[in-house]
Design a protein around this motif. Structure first.
Motif, PDB file in Angstrom:
ATOM      1  N   VAL A 169       5.775  11.039   8.483  1.00  0.00           N
ATOM      2  CA  VAL A 169       5.235   9.674   8.547  1.00  0.00           C
ATOM      3  C   VAL A 169       6.130   8.753   7.719  1.00  0.00           C
ATOM      4  O   VAL A 169       6.447   9.060   6.567  1.00  0.00           O
ATOM      5  N   VAL A 170       6.546   7.643   8.304  1.00  0.00           N
ATOM      6  CA  VAL A 170       7.351   6.656   7.580  1.00  0.00           C
ATOM      7  C   VAL A 170       6.538   5.364   7.485  1.00  0.00           C
ATOM      8  O   VAL A 170       6.149   4.786   8.500  1.00  0.00           O
ATOM      9  N   ASN A 171       6.264   4.952   6.244  1.00  0.00           N
ATOM     10  CA  ASN A 171       5.471   3.754   5.965  1.00  0.00           C
ATOM     11  C   ASN A 171       6.414   2.666   5.460  1.00  0.00           C
ATOM     12  O   ASN A 171       6.807   2.659   4.297  1.00  0.00           O
ATOM     13  N   CYS A 172       6.818   1.754   6.362  1.00  0.00           N
ATOM     14  CA  CYS A 172       7.739   0.660   6.005  1.00  0.00           C
ATOM     15  C   CYS A 172       6.919  -0.533   5.521  1.00  0.00           C
ATOM     16  O   CYS A 172       6.146  -1.113   6.296  1.00  0.00           O
ATOM     17  N   GLN A 173       7.103  -0.889   4.253  1.00  0.00           N
ATOM     18  CA  GLN A 173       6.276  -1.919   3.611  1.00  0.00           C
ATOM     19  C   GLN A 173       7.026  -3.252   3.591  1.00  0.00           C
ATOM     20  O   GLN A 173       7.917  -3.461   2.769  1.00  0.00           O
ATOM     21  N   PHE A 174       6.661  -4.130   4.515  1.00  0.00           N
ATOM     22  CA  PHE A 174       7.344  -5.418   4.666  1.00  0.00           C
ATOM     23  C   PHE A 174       6.658  -6.510   3.839  1.00  0.00           C
ATOM     24  O   PHE A 174       5.429  -6.593   3.836  1.00  0.00           O
ATOM     25  N   VAL A 192       0.852  -1.196   0.000  1.00  0.00           N
ATOM     26  CA  VAL A 192       0.000   0.000   0.000  1.00  0.00           C
ATOM     27  C   VAL A 192       0.884   1.241   0.000  1.00  0.00           C
ATOM     28  O   VAL A 192       1.535   1.565   0.992  1.00  0.00           O
ATOM     29  N   ASP A 193       0.904   1.929  -1.140  1.00  0.00           N
ATOM     30  CA  ASP A 193       1.610   3.205  -1.245  1.00  0.00           C
ATOM     31  C   ASP A 193       0.657   4.333  -0.861  1.00  0.00           C
ATOM     32  O   ASP A 193      -0.561   4.211  -1.014  1.00  0.00           O
ATOM     33  N   GLY A 194       1.236   5.440  -0.398  1.00  0.00           N
ATOM     34  CA  GLY A 194       0.394   6.591  -0.058  1.00  0.00           C
ATOM     35  C   GLY A 194      -0.684   6.225   0.946  1.00  0.00           C
ATOM     36  O   GLY A 194      -1.883   6.391   0.707  1.00  0.00           O
ATOM     37  N   ILE A 195      -0.249   5.733   2.087  1.00  0.00           N
ATOM     38  CA  ILE A 195      -1.207   5.223   3.076  1.00  0.00           C
ATOM     39  C   ILE A 195      -2.087   6.341   3.643  1.00  0.00           C
ATOM     40  O   ILE A 195      -3.143   6.086   4.220  1.00  0.00           O
ATOM     41  N   SER A 218       2.271  -3.055   6.494  1.00  0.00           N
ATOM     42  CA  SER A 218       2.809  -1.705   6.630  1.00  0.00           C
ATOM     43  C   SER A 218       3.000  -1.401   8.108  1.00  0.00           C
ATOM     44  O   SER A 218       2.044  -1.494   8.890  1.00  0.00           O
ATOM     45  N   VAL A 219       4.230  -1.080   8.483  1.00  0.00           N
ATOM     46  CA  VAL A 219       4.512  -0.578   9.829  1.00  0.00           C
ATOM     47  C   VAL A 219       4.672   0.932   9.666  1.00  0.00           C
ATOM     48  O   VAL A 219       5.581   1.387   8.982  1.00  0.00           O
TER      49      VAL A 219
END
Length: 258
Positions: A79-84, A52-55, A101-102
């Motif tokens: 905001v940092v959206n780490c996509q695992f 999920v980009d642009g959460i 997403s964390v």
């Protein structure tokens, strides 16, 4: 989707992060930096069927008590959206797939705003201001964003040598980073696509580390890389401590099915 705030996070001691000091190009010495520019105010963990980009499009960001920077580039919320990735990895990165997403929410501190508007802003405030201005459109400058991850007492987990070797090593987020700027400069969201990391890294995360995450205490930190002495000493943008992280049992977020 409304945010589901998690209790398994907190602020980490910023003095535990080794950062570049003045003269780094000559002596390569690192030392703890000053107080982070932003403060962790919330953290979300979402299980997602795809990356999920642009959460910001799907989640209500926290706003209560967040200060206005009164600055054209530097946001109130970082905001940092780490996509695992969550599943077994192929050698060739597919860049997407079932994941989690964390999401770290950092609010600017008054001291950072004061420095920003002073005649002599600190080197890191000045550099971060430049990064906010240039990074959305300049991949080279955007790639100075660094992430650091530490596993506390890593020796307890009997992990392979490579995991221990890279514990706490900073990672420059180059082609895997995307920046979104919010309206009225309310936020900047940095998406970090771990689905596109190198195969050994993805494999270690999904097969070796993920099953143990819930037993671990982890510290994470984010910084803009200082290069010349005028940009040093480095200082954290924000940091966090995570406990009991379980990517498979997190809140579901499925923008494609809502």
């Amino acid at each position: 989707a409304a945010c589901t705030r998690r209790s398994s996070f907190g602020k980490a001691d910023h003095t535990l992060y080794p950062l570049r000091t003045v003269g780094y190009k000559q002596h390569k010495k690192k030392a703890p930096g000053g107080e982070p520019l932003y403060e962790l105010i919330a953290l979300d963990v979402f299980k997602t069927p795809q990356r999920v980009d642009g959460i910001h499009q799907y989640v209500n960001f926290p706003t209560e008590g967040v200060l206005d920077t009164k600055h054209p580039e530097v946001p109130s919320l970082f905001v940092v959206n780490c996509q695992f990735p969550r599943e077994k990895q192929n050698v060739f990165a597919e860049g997407d797939g079932p994941g989690a997403s964390v999401v770290f929410y950092f609010a600017i501190k008054q001291s950072t705003i004061d420095s920003l508007h002073s005649d002599t802003p600190s080197p890191m405030v000045k550099l971060f201001s430049e990064w906010c201005r240039i990074a959305p459109d300049d991949p080279t400058f955007r790639a100075r964003f660094k992430a650091m991850g530490f596993i506390d007492k890593i020796e307890r987990f009997g992990l392979p040598y490579m995991c221990s070797k890279y514990n706490g090593k900073p990672v420059l987020i180059k082609k895997t980073g995307t920046v979104h700027r919010g309206p009225n400069n309310a936020y900047i969201e940095m998406d970090v696509n771990i689905h596109n990391f190198s195969y050994p890294c993805r494999q270690a995360l999904t097969s070796t580390l993920k099953p143990m995450f819930k037993e671990m205490i982890m510290r994470v930190g984010f910084v803009i890389e200082g290069q010349d002495d005028s940009e040093l000493p480095e200082c954290l943008l924000g940091n966090a401590e995570l406990r009991g992280l379980d990517l498979d049992k997190s809140t579901e977020l499925d923008p494609w099915n809502e």
